[in-house]
Motif scaffolding. Structure first.
Motif, PDB file in Angstrom:
ATOM      1  N   ALA A 101     -15.493  -3.388  -4.385  1.00 48.37           N
ATOM      2  CA  ALA A 101     -16.026  -2.480  -3.937  1.00 48.37           C
ATOM      3  C   ALA A 101     -15.766  -1.031  -4.523  1.00 48.37           C
ATOM      4  O   ALA A 101     -15.072  -0.154  -3.937  1.00 48.37           O
ATOM      5  CB  ALA A 101     -15.757  -2.200  -2.223  1.00 48.37           C
ATOM      6  N   TYR A 102     -15.731  -1.007  -5.840  1.00 46.40           N
ATOM      7  CA  TYR A 102     -15.267   0.077  -6.682  1.00 46.40           C
ATOM      8  C   TYR A 102     -16.387   0.099  -7.803  1.00 46.40           C
ATOM      9  O   TYR A 102     -16.993  -0.872  -7.916  1.00 46.40           O
ATOM     10  CB  TYR A 102     -13.903  -0.514  -7.511  1.00 46.40           C
ATOM     11  CG  TYR A 102     -12.842  -0.222  -6.355  1.00 46.40           C
ATOM     12  CD1 TYR A 102     -12.131   0.701  -6.187  1.00 46.40           C
ATOM     13  CD2 TYR A 102     -12.307  -1.521  -5.582  1.00 46.40           C
ATOM     14  CE1 TYR A 102     -10.961   0.875  -5.257  1.00 46.40           C
ATOM     15  CE2 TYR A 102     -11.255  -1.549  -4.755  1.00 46.40           C
ATOM     16  CZ  TYR A 102     -10.723  -0.282  -4.575  1.00 46.40           C
ATOM     17  OH  TYR A 102      -9.592  -0.463  -3.622  1.00 46.40           O
ATOM     18  N   GLY A 129      -7.811  -3.054  -4.154  1.00 48.79           N
ATOM     19  CA  GLY A 129      -7.110  -3.336  -2.876  1.00 48.79           C
ATOM     20  C   GLY A 129      -8.085  -2.917  -1.779  1.00 48.79           C
ATOM     21  O   GLY A 129      -7.909  -3.806  -0.406  1.00 48.79           O
ATOM     22  N   VAL A 130      -9.060  -2.207  -1.750  1.00 53.69           N
ATOM     23  CA  VAL A 130      -9.659  -1.986  -0.451  1.00 53.69           C
ATOM     24  C   VAL A 130     -10.934  -2.853  -0.009  1.00 53.69           C
ATOM     25  O   VAL A 130     -11.331  -2.987  -0.841  1.00 53.69           O
ATOM     26  CB  VAL A 130     -10.239  -0.399  -0.695  1.00 53.69           C
ATOM     27  CG1 VAL A 130     -11.022   0.136   0.306  1.00 53.69           C
ATOM     28  CG2 VAL A 130      -9.015   0.649  -0.718  1.00 53.69           C
ATOM     29  N   ALA A 140      -3.500  -2.635  -8.232  1.00 51.68           N
ATOM     30  CA  ALA A 140      -3.129  -3.136  -6.783  1.00 51.68           C
ATOM     31  C   ALA A 140      -4.149  -3.913  -6.577  1.00 51.68           C
ATOM     32  O   ALA A 140      -5.647  -3.764  -6.372  1.00 51.68           O
ATOM     33  CB  ALA A 140      -3.090  -1.857  -5.979  1.00 51.68           C
ATOM     34  N   VAL A 141      -3.736  -5.278  -6.171  1.00 52.84           N
ATOM     35  CA  VAL A 141      -4.456  -6.341  -5.587  1.00 52.84           C
ATOM     36  C   VAL A 141      -3.883  -6.855  -4.417  1.00 52.84           C
ATOM     37  O   VAL A 141      -2.459  -6.448  -4.332  1.00 52.84           O
ATOM     38  CB  VAL A 141      -4.793  -7.425  -6.583  1.00 52.84           C
ATOM     39  CG1 VAL A 141      -5.767  -6.863  -7.830  1.00 52.84           C
ATOM     40  CG2 VAL A 141      -3.621  -7.952  -6.920  1.00 52.84           C
ATOM     41  N   VAL A 142      -4.516  -7.504  -3.743  1.00 57.16           N
ATOM     42  CA  VAL A 142      -3.735  -7.901  -2.216  1.00 57.16           C
ATOM     43  C   VAL A 142      -3.410  -9.376  -2.657  1.00 57.16           C
ATOM     44  O   VAL A 142      -4.153 -10.463  -3.035  1.00 57.16           O
ATOM     45  CB  VAL A 142      -4.958  -8.064  -1.235  1.00 57.16           C
ATOM     46  CG1 VAL A 142      -4.070  -8.366   0.019  1.00 57.16           C
ATOM     47  CG2 VAL A 142      -5.221  -6.360  -0.957  1.00 57.16           C
ATOM     48  N   PHE A 196       0.819  -1.094  -0.035  1.00 51.21           N
ATOM     49  CA  PHE A 196      -0.072   0.113   0.254  1.00 51.21           C
ATOM     50  C   PHE A 196       0.791   1.149   0.152  1.00 51.21           C
ATOM     51  O   PHE A 196       0.524   2.401  -0.549  1.00 51.21           O
ATOM     52  CB  PHE A 196      -0.929  -0.072   1.287  1.00 51.21           C
ATOM     53  CG  PHE A 196      -1.837   0.956   1.215  1.00 51.21           C
ATOM     54  CD1 PHE A 196      -2.910   1.197   0.195  1.00 51.21           C
ATOM     55  CD2 PHE A 196      -1.752   2.068   2.129  1.00 51.21           C
ATOM     56  CE1 PHE A 196      -3.860   2.151   0.232  1.00 51.21           C
ATOM     57  CE2 PHE A 196      -3.051   3.078   1.786  1.00 51.21           C
ATOM     58  CZ  PHE A 196      -3.802   2.904   1.030  1.00 51.21           C
ATOM     59  N   SER A 246      -6.876   0.616  -8.169  1.00 51.64           N
ATOM     60  CA  SER A 246      -6.866  -0.314  -7.108  1.00 51.64           C
ATOM     61  C   SER A 246      -8.089  -1.047  -6.958  1.00 51.64           C
ATOM     62  O   SER A 246      -9.195  -0.760  -7.391  1.00 51.64           O
ATOM     63  CB  SER A 246      -6.756   0.401  -5.871  1.00 51.64           C
ATOM     64  OG  SER A 246      -6.844  -0.175  -4.663  1.00 51.64           O
TER      65      SER A 246
END
Lengths: 158, 388
Positions: free
Chosen positions: B367-368, B36-37, B347-349, B23, B34
């Motif tokens: 959630a985008y 990622g969130v 960006a991914v986790v 991050f 992203s």
């Protein structure tokens, strides 16, 4: 609104294929539904939502409130059709309340808009009065906020 | 000063979050898309915000009762009854600072040093460290892609030892999106019934269940209510992450001691948030439905997109995550994430952030906005094509 319109309203570039996946329907089904809405004039067009203040040839916009005498038999429709045929007129609404028609006019400068009002609108027979308000700043349009647009403010990844 | 000597070895042993590392890199790059969130992209519904603001105007700026305001606790019992047919008394409920505090308080209340806590993995990052901080021994149970990341009866049976104190039940699951059906839960209940094992059921994503039958709580299964600490909250359902509000429900014999932990560590949960939450429970079903439908559309879109790239991805039916298998690319999860960020600015986790068993997977949050998701899919597609 129906589900397809909801999706197009958020992003009109969403393809029928994507909409079909999102709704768990077939592509043909979605294409046919969009086609029907276009034919039925439910969907009249697809346009980008532009923040004009950020482009150089920014236009002047005004809201002109008109009080008019409705014509016998046709009410306000006849006068409205004489007004909306001008390309300077971007939006036209019949209103309840203190005035009858709300005309949104665009021009290159204040003078051009003022001239349009005095030379075209004010001279129409059934128009009793005009009141011109120039728009100074757009805060929100079509449900989209135009100023202080923050990016994603979420800070934590989990 | 020798700080290493003064720090608690339990805290020192907690590994730093791998997610945070990535991050920090993301923050310094431009044009990053992203996924990622792990929190809603929606803002809190306006009526909830108004209720919070109104409470401030009325001067409700003091501590509340340790357990939370009675109005909210009562409203929670009404909500749980209306949604999941659960019957709790308001004395069986207390309001916490997010679901995380409830998990912490639950573990600290029941765990005796040396007790084993069963944690299905991959799962949310807090269970292991919080178990360790409570003196317990985290025992991961590896859930598998072929089981749709559900906890099976056999897995549970073979993980139980005489030292097992608690089972964490994290469904709908972050990061896999797995859900447990009533039948799945009944199988778990069969194993647990007749033991002294406490269930800590983290149902924070309960409203984000896309199956036609919806969420089933373990509480609904016979004999489970007496041994379950039910944890839920406002963050995911009502897009209220920043308000920091959750709750725990359970038998008085457990909840009252849990309130002691809460009382001395926290005092009382944020007052403004509590008043806002009353409004959330009373009048936001419609807003919740709108958000859920939107998540569901994005879920389908992203799942189809990832599969069309040739990645295998089980269909998650809960939360707002997809957990595709990236082993075909030949990269480890960490390599995949680092390269994807460097080469395509997405960006991914890494799956292994959620337990060793997450290796070979990545977590993609939906959630985008659809626009953001499409942009990310296009870039991931280009990346994956190079390597498989």
């Amino acid at each position: 609104m129906n589900e397809i319109l909801d999706i197009l309203d958020k992003d009109a570039r969403t393809t029928p294929e994507q909409i079909a996946i999102m709704l768990g329907r077939s592509t043909e089904d979605v294409k046919a539904a969009i086609n029907k809405m276009e034919n039925d004039k439910i969907i009249l067009g697809y346009k980008p939502l532009v923040n004009r203040e950020k482009i150089e040839d920014d236009l002047v916009c005004a809201l002109i409130e008109l009080k008019v005498t409705p014509s016998a038999g046709e009410g306000f429709d006849s006068i409205a059709s004489r007004i909306y045929c001008y390309e300077q007129v971007r939006n036209l609404y019949l209103m309840s309340g203190a005035y009858d028609l709300a005309v949104f006019v665009e021009g290159r400068n204040i003078k051009e808009v003022a001239l349009f009002v005095s030379e075209h609108l004010a001279q129409m027979d059934s128009i009793l009065s005009t009141s011109t308000h120039f728009m100074l700043k757009t805060y929100k349009r079509e449900g989209v906020i135009f100023e202080n647009i923050k990016g994603d403010t979420r800070e934590l990844m989990v | 000063m020798d700080y290493e000597k003064i720090l608690s070895p339990v805290v020192t042993a907690i590994p730093p979050s791998g997610i945070r590392k990535l991050f920090n890199v993301v923050n310094e790059m431009e044009d990053v898309v992203s996924l990622g969130v792990g929190e809603p992209d929606f803002n809190t519904p306006q009526s909830i915000k108004n209720a919070g603001i109104r409470s401030l105007e009325l001067g409700y700026t003091h501590y509340t009762a340790n357990a939370g305001i009675k109005e909210l606790r009562e409203e929670i019992t009404v909500y749980l009854n209306r949604k999941y047919n659960l019957s709790y008394d308001s004395e069986d409920v207390f309001v916490t600072v997010g679901g995380s505090e409830a998990i912490d308080a639950a573990l600290r209340t029941v765990v005796v040093p040396g007790d084993e806590v069963l944690i299905p993995e991959p799962s949310f990052v807090c269970y292991k460290p919080l178990t360790a901080l409570a003196g317990g021994v985290p025992v991961p149970i590896v859930t598998k892609e072929e089981d749709n990341f559900r906890l099976t009866k056999q897995q549970l049976e073979s993980a139980i030892t005489p030292k097992t104190k608690a089972l964490i039940l994290p469904y709908p699951n972050n990061p896999t999106g797995a859900v447990m059906s009533k039948k799945d839960l009944e199988a778990i209940a069969e194993v647990i019934r007749g033991t002294n094992i406490i269930i800590i059921s983290d149902e924070i994503y309960s409203e984000l269940n896309y199956t036609p039958e919806g969420h089933t709580s373990i509480i609904e299964i016979e004999g489970m209510k007496e041994r379950t600490i039910l944890i839920n909250g406002f963050s995911k359902t009502f897009a209220m992450t920043g308000w920091r509000l959750g709750y725990a429900c359970g038998p008085k014999e457990i909840i009252q001691p849990m309130i002691k932990v809460h009382q001395f560590a926290i005092m009382s949960s944020p007052t403004t948030s509590q008043y806002a939450a009353v409004e959330a429970l009373r009048s936001c079903d419609n807003e919740v439905n709108v958000m859920k439908n939107e998540y569901n559309m994005r879920r389908r879109l992203m799942l189809a997109g990832l599969r069309s790239m040739g990645l295998s991805c089980f269909e998650p039916l809960g939360a707002f995550y997809l957990f595709p298998n990236i082993t075909k690319t030949g990269f480890s999860s960490d390599e995949f994430c680092e390269r994807l960020l460097k080469e395509e600015r997405v960006a991914v986790v890494s799956g292994n952030a959620f337990g060793v068993s997450g290796e070979g997977f990545i977590r993609c949050s939906y959630a985008y906005s659809v626009t953001n998701i499409n942009k990310a899919l296009e870039r991931i597609g280009r990346f994956v094509k190079k390597y498989i």
